[in-house]
Design a protein around this motif. Sequence first.
Motif, PDB file in Angstrom:
ATOM      1  N   ARG A  65     -27.408  42.111  51.900  1.00 48.50           N
ATOM      2  CA  ARG A  65     -26.741  41.167  50.999  1.00 48.50           C
ATOM      3  C   ARG A  65     -25.460  40.611  51.585  1.00 48.50           C
ATOM      4  O   ARG A  65     -24.993  39.542  51.185  1.00 48.50           O
ATOM      5  N   SER A  66     -24.874  41.326  52.544  1.00 40.91           N
ATOM      6  CA  SER A  66     -23.605  40.878  53.143  1.00 40.91           C
ATOM      7  C   SER A  66     -23.802  39.791  54.193  1.00 40.91           C
ATOM      8  O   SER A  66     -22.846  39.092  54.548  1.00 40.91           O
ATOM      9  N   VAL A  67     -25.034  39.633  54.682  1.00 44.97           N
ATOM     10  CA  VAL A  67     -25.295  38.630  55.728  1.00 44.97           C
ATOM     11  C   VAL A  67     -25.554  37.279  55.072  1.00 44.97           C
ATOM     12  O   VAL A  67     -26.464  37.152  54.250  1.00 44.97           O
ATOM     13  N   PRO A  68     -24.782  36.237  55.412  1.00 45.82           N
ATOM     14  CA  PRO A  68     -25.028  34.894  54.856  1.00 45.82           C
ATOM     15  C   PRO A  68     -26.452  34.444  55.154  1.00 45.82           C
ATOM     16  O   PRO A  68     -26.992  34.740  56.235  1.00 45.82           O
ATOM     17  N   PHE A  69     -27.067  33.733  54.211  1.00 45.33           N
ATOM     18  CA  PHE A  69     -28.474  33.398  54.347  1.00 45.33           C
ATOM     19  C   PHE A  69     -28.778  32.577  55.600  1.00 45.33           C
ATOM     20  O   PHE A  69     -29.804  32.801  56.252  1.00 45.33           O
ATOM     21  N   LEU A  70     -27.917  31.643  55.944  1.00 45.51           N
ATOM     22  CA  LEU A  70     -28.175  30.814  57.124  1.00 45.51           C
ATOM     23  C   LEU A  70     -28.228  31.664  58.397  1.00 45.51           C
ATOM     24  O   LEU A  70     -29.055  31.424  59.280  1.00 45.51           O
ATOM     25  N   ILE A  71     -27.340  32.650  58.481  1.00 47.59           N
ATOM     26  CA  ILE A  71     -27.354  33.545  59.643  1.00 47.59           C
ATOM     27  C   ILE A  71     -28.607  34.411  59.615  1.00 47.59           C
ATOM     28  O   ILE A  71     -29.272  34.618  60.640  1.00 47.59           O
ATOM     29  N   LEU A  72     -28.951  34.916  58.438  1.00 44.58           N
ATOM     30  CA  LEU A  72     -30.157  35.733  58.287  1.00 44.58           C
ATOM     31  C   LEU A  72     -31.398  34.932  58.672  1.00 44.58           C
ATOM     32  O   LEU A  72     -32.308  35.451  59.332  1.00 44.58           O
ATOM     33  N   LEU A  73     -31.405  33.671  58.309  1.00 40.59           N
ATOM     34  CA  LEU A  73     -32.517  32.775  58.610  1.00 40.59           C
ATOM     35  C   LEU A  73     -32.741  32.666  60.113  1.00 40.59           C
ATOM     36  O   LEU A  73     -33.876  32.725  60.596  1.00 40.59           O
ATOM     37  N   ILE A  74     -31.648  32.542  60.856  1.00 39.41           N
ATOM     38  CA  ILE A  74     -31.726  32.404  62.318  1.00 39.41           C
ATOM     39  C   ILE A  74     -32.071  33.740  62.975  1.00 39.41           C
ATOM     40  O   ILE A  74     -32.906  33.806  63.878  1.00 39.41           O
ATOM     41  N   VAL A  75     -31.441  34.811  62.499  1.00 37.51           N
ATOM     42  CA  VAL A  75     -31.681  36.137  63.072  1.00 37.51           C
ATOM     43  C   VAL A  75     -33.144  36.551  62.918  1.00 37.51           C
ATOM     44  O   VAL A  75     -33.723  37.207  63.806  1.00 37.51           O
ATOM     45  N   LEU A  76     -33.761  36.155  61.805  1.00 40.50           N
ATOM     46  CA  LEU A  76     -35.137  36.574  61.516  1.00 40.50           C
ATOM     47  C   LEU A  76     -36.199  35.667  62.132  1.00 40.50           C
ATOM     48  O   LEU A  76     -37.403  35.876  61.893  1.00 40.50           O
ATOM     49  N   ILE A  77     -35.796  34.678  62.911  1.00 42.12           N
ATOM     50  CA  ILE A  77     -36.778  33.759  63.510  1.00 42.12           C
ATOM     51  C   ILE A  77     -37.856  34.497  64.308  1.00 42.12           C
ATOM     52  O   ILE A  77     -39.051  34.233  64.125  1.00 42.12           O
ATOM     53  N   PRO A  78     -37.495  35.452  65.198  1.00 38.98           N
ATOM     54  CA  PRO A  78     -38.556  36.185  65.918  1.00 38.98           C
ATOM     55  C   PRO A  78     -39.473  36.972  64.982  1.00 38.98           C
ATOM     56  O   PRO A  78     -40.692  37.022  65.184  1.00 38.98           O
ATOM     57  N   PHE A  79     -38.890  37.588  63.968  1.00 38.55           N
ATOM     58  CA  PHE A  79     -39.664  38.362  62.992  1.00 38.55           C
ATOM     59  C   PHE A  79     -40.601  37.444  62.210  1.00 38.55           C
ATOM     60  O   PHE A  79     -41.779  37.766  61.995  1.00 38.55           O
TER      61      PHE A  79
END
Length: 220
Positions: A65-79
């Motif tokens: 919940r602490s990770v901003p959604f836009l950052i989470l969106l980019i981080v999860l690209i490989p997943f």
Amino acid sequence: MWDKQIITMIVQGILETLYMTLGSTAIGYLLGLPLGIALAVTDKQGIKPNRLIYKILDVISNIIRSVPFLILLIVLIPFTRAIVGKSYGSTATIVPLVVAATPFIARMIESSLKEVDQGVIEAAQSMGASTFTIIVRVMLVEARTSILVGMTIAIGTILGYSAMAGIVGGGGLGDIAIRYGYHRYQTDIMIVTVVLLVILVQIFQSTGMLISKRLDRRKK
């Protein structure tokens, strides 16, 4: 500029936004409901306190919940690419939406369950009801109105997240707003997409609140 092609594109954008929002909300509740129940049950004031389990679930939930959604969106690209085979489009966007929504939903479920009158729970325990029975037939039933209100809030939040996904080609109204309103400077299209997003949120919110009020009346 408002020809048949533009209108078709906007209608498609609405459908994609609904698909992403409702799809990720449904999956989010499949994952978030048991997580929220576990948080409420294992809390120190829960019916089965377990400090270790609660702490682990609490930390995991807070980190995501602490990770901003836009950052989470980019981080999860490989997943995302590993699961659906691509990292763009409405179906791919559901993956990060579910990851972001699950802990949010879990916290709302936890909060709703903690609002249940302890006297009702204690009465069920005194009659020898099992933990499962108390959760399903007492806690979830007593908290149903609050859970539905929480679902209404969750849908509005997830819809907002789906619009943010337009920055990386996530599809839906957010994607249209970015491509045409930002990159092509077509302000009229961007305004229309924003208005449509607001209307969708209002529809979901009004419907959810109406249903919750009716459930509350039945309870009384």
